[in-house]
Design an enzyme around this catalytic site. Structure first.
Site, mmCIF file in Angstrom:
data_model
loop_
_atom_site.group_PDB
_atom_site.id
_atom_site.type_symbol
_atom_site.label_atom_id
_atom_site.label_comp_id
_atom_site.label_asym_id
_atom_site.label_seq_id
_atom_site.Cartn_x
_atom_site.Cartn_y
_atom_site.Cartn_z
ATOM 1 N N TRP A 1 0.883 -1.163 -0.051
ATOM 2 C CA TRP A 1 0.085 -0.071 0.080
ATOM 3 C C TRP A 1 1.045 1.146 -0.027
ATOM 4 O O TRP A 1 1.452 1.341 1.161
ATOM 5 C CB TRP A 1 -1.043 0.009 1.225
ATOM 6 N N LYS B 1 -22.899 8.436 8.511
ATOM 7 C CA LYS B 1 -22.588 7.222 9.068
ATOM 8 C C LYS B 1 -23.674 6.223 9.202
ATOM 9 O O LYS B 1 -23.697 5.220 8.622
ATOM 10 C CB LYS B 1 -21.704 7.105 10.151
ATOM 11 N N LYS C 1 -17.303 1.538 -2.701
ATOM 12 C CA LYS C 1 -16.242 2.299 -1.662
ATOM 13 C C LYS C 1 -15.620 3.565 -2.271
ATOM 14 O O LYS C 1 -15.517 4.422 -1.728
ATOM 15 C CB LYS C 1 -14.940 1.230 -1.431
HETATM 16 C C1 AGP Z 1 -18.781 7.948 3.484
HETATM 17 O O1 AGP Z 1 -18.780 6.935 4.458
HETATM 18 C C2 AGP Z 1 -19.010 7.251 1.995
HETATM 19 N N1 AGP Z 1 -18.481 5.863 1.779
HETATM 20 C C3 AGP Z 1 -18.884 8.395 0.971
HETATM 21 O O2 AGP Z 1 -19.815 9.479 1.396
HETATM 22 C C4 AGP Z 1 -17.448 8.816 0.671
HETATM 23 O O3 AGP Z 1 -16.980 9.722 1.559
HETATM 24 C C5 AGP Z 1 -17.557 9.567 -0.638
HETATM 25 O O4 AGP Z 1 -18.035 8.658 -1.562
HETATM 26 C C6 AGP Z 1 -16.362 10.248 -0.897
HETATM 27 O O5 AGP Z 1 -15.423 9.216 -1.418
HETATM 28 P P1 AGP Z 1 -13.706 9.635 -1.413
HETATM 29 O O6 AGP Z 1 -13.459 10.349 -0.081
HETATM 30 O O7 AGP Z 1 -12.951 8.258 -1.981
HETATM 31 O O8 AGP Z 1 -13.792 10.717 -2.547
#
Ligand code: AGP
Length: 613
Positions: A80, A490, A608
């Site tokens: 990583w 969350k 994700k």
């Molecule tokens: C947060 O828990 C979510 N999975 C989502 O809002 C995330 O923060 C958002 O998609 C931004 O992702 P990034 O930080 O990878 O740009």
């Protein structure tokens, strides 16, 4: 965070190494490699090193799942990236010129730059951008027929965190290992002995393991394992039997990656802050922003999505108060289309864990098209946003597997605190004493997060009472409003319960009509100047039937005059309070979702990284 593995014994090593690395891919997966003692030349053993960029399957394909690499002793690594983009040359194993010493490393060598400069002055030639190559050259320099002595010398010279697997070319069949602050275990079996970053890598072969303590050196042969301290005195170590199953082992014994990553936050925050503190001062030279450029900034425009956007909201409150320049915050999906008008000398800051979020990347490109410098705060080294930004602040949270971000969020908060201090200094708003006080408090945040985590049962008990809610509201003022936004997101993204976060002062302008008997309202209150106002808002909702949970700092005990239940976090400088108050909010969301029996790590409809519009 990376994964290391090693095996020495009677079986072919490469297939065992690859199998172990596959179980450690959750620790990092941008490149991988193995090094194995192989009798390439009849006369003497040599160390064969095979590395590949990309996921581990590339290495599997290159080596026919390890079958094409002969030899019964070797080490492996899945990366990583923290120092140096993902590439073959930056992947591990790393070695000095003639593979006299070959190393795999998990951790961060904080003083690698000064060590590298010293070695280069002495004629060492480097090929990679990694901190690990410095370790290989140092060991090569210290090694004079005694591996334990060479490792001991290394430990006196390097600062930072490390778990090392080491091969010395003239020691075929032997693996050496040492750790400081990065995890390392040793496993033993009748078929051979192992090192690994974590249990999953060797669980298939043995449950008989020893969790190595800091600054313990290990020597393994196929038949024997010895332990030494930094003064080379031999030690006796106890082995334990692992009871976990494989799936539980991948999560370090936690039920979900999300909980594991919540518990990794103290280390992630420490790893992100410590390397940027030099002689008690914040040092962000890595951003390549000169004092002149920093002091010429007249405005900041922050852009992100989701939780990263909530970090921007937090940053606005604390930066405007500390630095006294205007900070605008936009959702990336709005910024990219609203034809923004940015003043001259505006620094654009894009925050993204994955560095691949389509809207955030598009917003970065829009800002650059308008002729503005972009600073990115990113967790994934070499990601698109990192590559296209003018400067990058890497958060060192390690891979975040759970869709709901926790440790990356906390490291992003740490990043904006450090940026605020540096900007404040450049503008003469932060003097030496103020900086010293803030640095001292920042370095206490990890232990304060740990203290909150020790009280998770209280939060779990409370969460179980509300797992079947239909609506949950979060309210806060100032910084606490930003934290409320994160608490609400969350909760809803993993429990599927409808939730809204509201600026507490705004409730009476309509939304308070939704409050009725039994609705849970979470009041977040860490800002002393706004505390009484927030309490009044909590009284307003309570008088309309709401059940009120108060989240505040120790000492604000009058919260209990109005809240039905109160969760306290340790006191800290109020500009850093978001880092503490988010922990109970993460745990609340986690235990509510757990109580509903949902797939916490992979919530429905979510990914994700949202790499599409
Ligand atoms: C947060 O828990 C979510 N999975 C989502 O809002 C995330 O923060 C958002 O998609 C931004 O992702 P990034 O930080 O990878 O740009």
């Amino acid at each position: 965070m990376c994964g290391i593995v090693g095996y020495t014994g009677s079986s072919q090593a490469a297939p065992i190494l690859l199998d172990g690395l596959e179980k450690l891919e959750y620790r990092g997966y941008d490149s991988a490699g193995i090094a194995v003692f192989s009798k390439k030349k009849k006369s003497e053993p040599s160390i064969e090193v095979i590395k590949a960029k990309g996921r581990l399957k590339v290495l599997f394909e290159m080596t026919d799942s390890g079958k094409s690499v002969k030899g019964t002793c070797g080490i492996g690594h899945t990366r990583w990236a923290t120092h140096g983009e993902p590439s073959v040359v930056n992947s591990h194993p790393q070695y000095a010129k003639d593979k006299r010493v070959v190393v795999v490393h998990n951790g961060i060598i904080e003083n690698y730059q000064e060590l590298k400069e010293r070695l280069m002055r002495d004629g060492c030639e480097f090929v990679s951008a990694t901190d690990t190559e410095v370790v290989a050259h140092l060991l090569d320099r210290y090694y004079d027929s005694d591996p334990i002595d060479a490792i001991s010398k290394l430990m006196y010279h390097v600062r930072g965190s490390y778990a090392l697997g080491i091969l010395f070319q003239d020691r075929p069949g032997e693996i050496y290992a040492v750790r400081k602050d990065s995890p390392l275990i040793v496993g033993r079996s009748s078929g051979g002995n192992f090192i690994a970053s974590d249990v999953p890598a060797i669980l298939k072969y043995t449950r008989d393991v020893c969790f190595i303590e800091n600054q313990v050196i290990v020597r393994l042969t196929g038949k024997d394992i010895q332990f030494f301290d930094v003064d080379k005195a031999e030690l006796k170590k106890e082995f334990t039997q692992i009871q976990w199953d494989t799936e539980a082992a991948e999560k370090g014994g936690f039920k979900h990656f999300m909980l594991k990553e919540i518990y990794e936050q103290p280390k992630a925050v420490r790893d992100t802050i410590s390397p940027r503190i030099k002689d008690g001062k914040v040092n962000l030279e890595e951003l390549n922003l000169s004092q002149e450029e920093l002091s010429s900034i007249r405005r900041i425009q922050m852009v992100a999505c989701g939780s990263a956007y909530h970090v921007c909201m937090t940053a606005r409150y604390m930066m405007e108060e500390l630095v006294r320049i205007p900070v605008d915050v936009d959702l990336a999906s709005e910024f990219r289309y609203r034809k923004p008008v940015l003043e001259e000398n505006t620094l654009v800051i894009v925050i993204s864990q994955s560095g691949e979020t389509a809207d955030s990347l598009a917003a970065l490109r829009e800002a650059k098209k308008l002729g503005h410098k972009v600073l990115a705060v990113v967790n994934v080294v070499g990601s698109s946003i990192a590559r296209e930004a003018d400067s990058v602040f890497y958060t060192w949270a390690g891979p975040e597997i759970s869709v709901a971000t926790t440790k990356a969020y906390s490291t992003q908060l740490a990043a904006v605190y450090l940026l605020a201090i540096v900007l404040g200094k450049a503008r003469g708003m932060v003097d030496e004493q103020a900086e010293a006080e803030m640095v001292e408090e920042l370095q206490r945040l990890p232990e304060k997060i740990e203290r909150i985590l020790e009280e998770k049962e209280r939060i779990q008990w409370f969460a179980n009472k509300f797992s079947h809610s239909k609506d949950i509201f979060f309210i806060g003022r100032g910084l606490d409003y930003a934290s409320s936004l994160e608490g609400s997101l969350k909760l809803k993204e993993i429990s599927y319960i409808h939730s809204e976060a509201y600026a507490a002062g705004e409730l009476k302008h309509g939304t308070i009509s939704l409050i009725e008997d039994g609705i849970l309202v979470v009041g977040v209150a860490t800002q002393s100047e706004l505390f009484e106002k927030l309490i009044s808002n909590m009284v307003e909702v309570k008088s309309r039937g709401a059940y009120v949970l108060g989240v505040t700092s120790y000492g604000n005990y009058n919260m209990e005059d109005v809240a039905n239940y109160t969760i306290y976090v340790p006191k800290t400088m109020e500009c850093f309070a978001a880092s503490l108050v988010v922990i109970p909010l993460q745990l609340l969301a986690y235990y509510v979702a757990l109580g509903k029996g949902l797939d916490v790590d992979k919530p429905r409809n979510l990914a994700k990284s949202v790499t599409v519009e």
